[in-house]
Write an enzyme that holds these catalytic residues in place. Structure first.
Site, short mmCIF file in Angstrom:
data_model
loop_
_atom_site.label_atom_id
_atom_site.label_comp_id
_atom_site.label_asym_id
_atom_site.label_seq_id
_atom_site.Cartn_x
_atom_site.Cartn_y
_atom_site.Cartn_z
N PHE A 110 0.83 -1.21 0.00
CA PHE A 110 0.00 0.00 0.00
C PHE A 110 0.86 1.26 0.00
CE2 PHE A 110 -2.28 2.82 3.27
CZ PHE A 110 -2.85 3.62 2.29
N ASN A 127 8.09 -9.50 -1.35
CA ASN A 127 7.85 -10.95 -1.44
C ASN A 127 6.39 -11.27 -1.72
OD1 ASN A 127 6.60 -10.43 1.00
ND2 ASN A 127 7.66 -12.04 2.14
N TYR A 151 4.55 -7.63 16.07
CA TYR A 151 4.70 -6.40 15.28
C TYR A 151 5.26 -5.27 16.13
CZ TYR A 151 3.41 -2.58 12.12
OH TYR A 151 3.44 -1.48 11.29
N HIS A 206 -5.36 -2.92 1.17
CA HIS A 206 -5.84 -4.28 0.94
C HIS A 206 -7.28 -4.39 1.45
CE1 HIS A 206 -6.11 -8.63 0.97
NE2 HIS A 206 -4.89 -8.73 0.45
#
Length: 311
Positions: A12, A33, A144, A180
């Protein structure tokens, strides 16, 4: 070297950054990837002679020749980064180590796309860069949050130990075209649900707040950060200080989309921050940066994008 490396370049934010750099006349090497990135995001760039694409996972070493590095590679939505939390941590930590090693070899300037998640569920509001954060190190989101915190540690240690030119920016909630449709983020969730006539899912009572920065403003801040004087390393907050509750965001989306979608309330996820708003005084003073796009205007562009995607 004039070539610029963008890791996560088909994602994005990465694809918008590639657009921006190419428009400024740079030679761009996009690495992705395609775990969350999409070929559709960069299809319009494939025939550009100044654009090059490599499929590669940054948790593995990469040997290329570039002059600057933007390190954006990492799934950024809870749905995606919790899908494979071990790989998420590897992407943040090994990815940072590999890109810093590359920058060291090339004597290249490198920018880390960090995140407001380093602040966790904050005790101060708005969040300033000097705040150390309140993060659960063993929670479902820690792959994360802590991965990005460790990446920042590595960046500053490379700067202190060998004098590497680093830039660290902390990105707050960003939205816009090329999100997305199934990333689980609140803006894309609400828009897709409204366009398909489904209930808009609100976690908790909807009083938790977020600040939403339109992607064009974010990319402008990112490029300004990379071009800032060498002595300014950051970290610097880049985001829109306008603060909205989830209920207010839902109302705006329904106003733009129309339809008859209702609201559905679900339990609040673990470690979900109650408030999130950046203090951007440092970005304004050091970079001359401030967001310009109003939430209503940015949502209209994002809704138009998702209408095409869903069609």
């Amino acid at each position: 070297m004039s070539k610029i490396l963008v890791t996560g370049g088909a994602g994005f934010l990465g694809s918008h950054l590639c657009d921006k750099l190419l428009s400024e006349g740079h030679d761009v090497l996009c690495v992705d990837n395609f775990f969350t990135g999409s070929k559709a995001n960069i299809r319009h760039l494939i025939d550009d002679p100044d654009f090059e694409l490599i499929r590669h996972d940054v948790s593995l070493p990469l040997y290329v020749e570039v002059g600057k590095i933007y390190n954006l590679a990492c799934p950024a939505s809870p749905v995606h980064y919790q899908h494979d939390p071990i790989q998420t941590t590897k992407t943040s930590v090994y990815g940072a180590m590999n890109m810093l090693g590359l920058a060291k070899r090339l004597k290249a300037r490198i920018l880390q796309a960090s995140t407001s998640e380093v602040y966790g569920d904050p005790e101060i509001h708005p969040q300033v860069e000097t705040y150390w954060g309140r993060v659960n190190p063993i929670g479902a989101r820690s792959c994360y949050d802590e991965g990005k915190r460790c990446a920042e540690t590595l960046f500053f240690d490379y700067n202190r130990q060998i004098g590497l030119e680093i830039k660290v920016m902390r990105i707050f909630n960003t939205y816009g075209p090329r999100m997305h449709p199934k990333d689980g983020r609140v803006v894309s969730n609400f828009i897709v649900q409204a366009l398909t006539g489904e209930p808009l899912t609100i976690y908790g009572n909807g009083s938790q707040t977020r600040s939403f920065c339109y992607v064009d403003d974010l990319i402008d801040g990112m490029v300004k950060m990379m071009g800032s004087p060498a002595g300014f390393t950051g970290p610097v907050n880049i985001g829109n200080p306008g603060e909205f509750t989830m209920l207010e965001l839902a109302e705006q989306v329904l106003k733009i989309v129309g339809g008859s979608s209702k609201l559905a309330f679900l339990p609040l996820p673990a470690d979900d921050p109650k408030q999130r708003r950046p203090d951007i005084n440092l970005a304004a003073a050091a970079l001359g940066w401030a967001p310009r796009v109003r939430l209503e205007d940015g949502l209209k562009e994002t809704v138009a994008y998702f209408r095409k995607v869903l069609a």
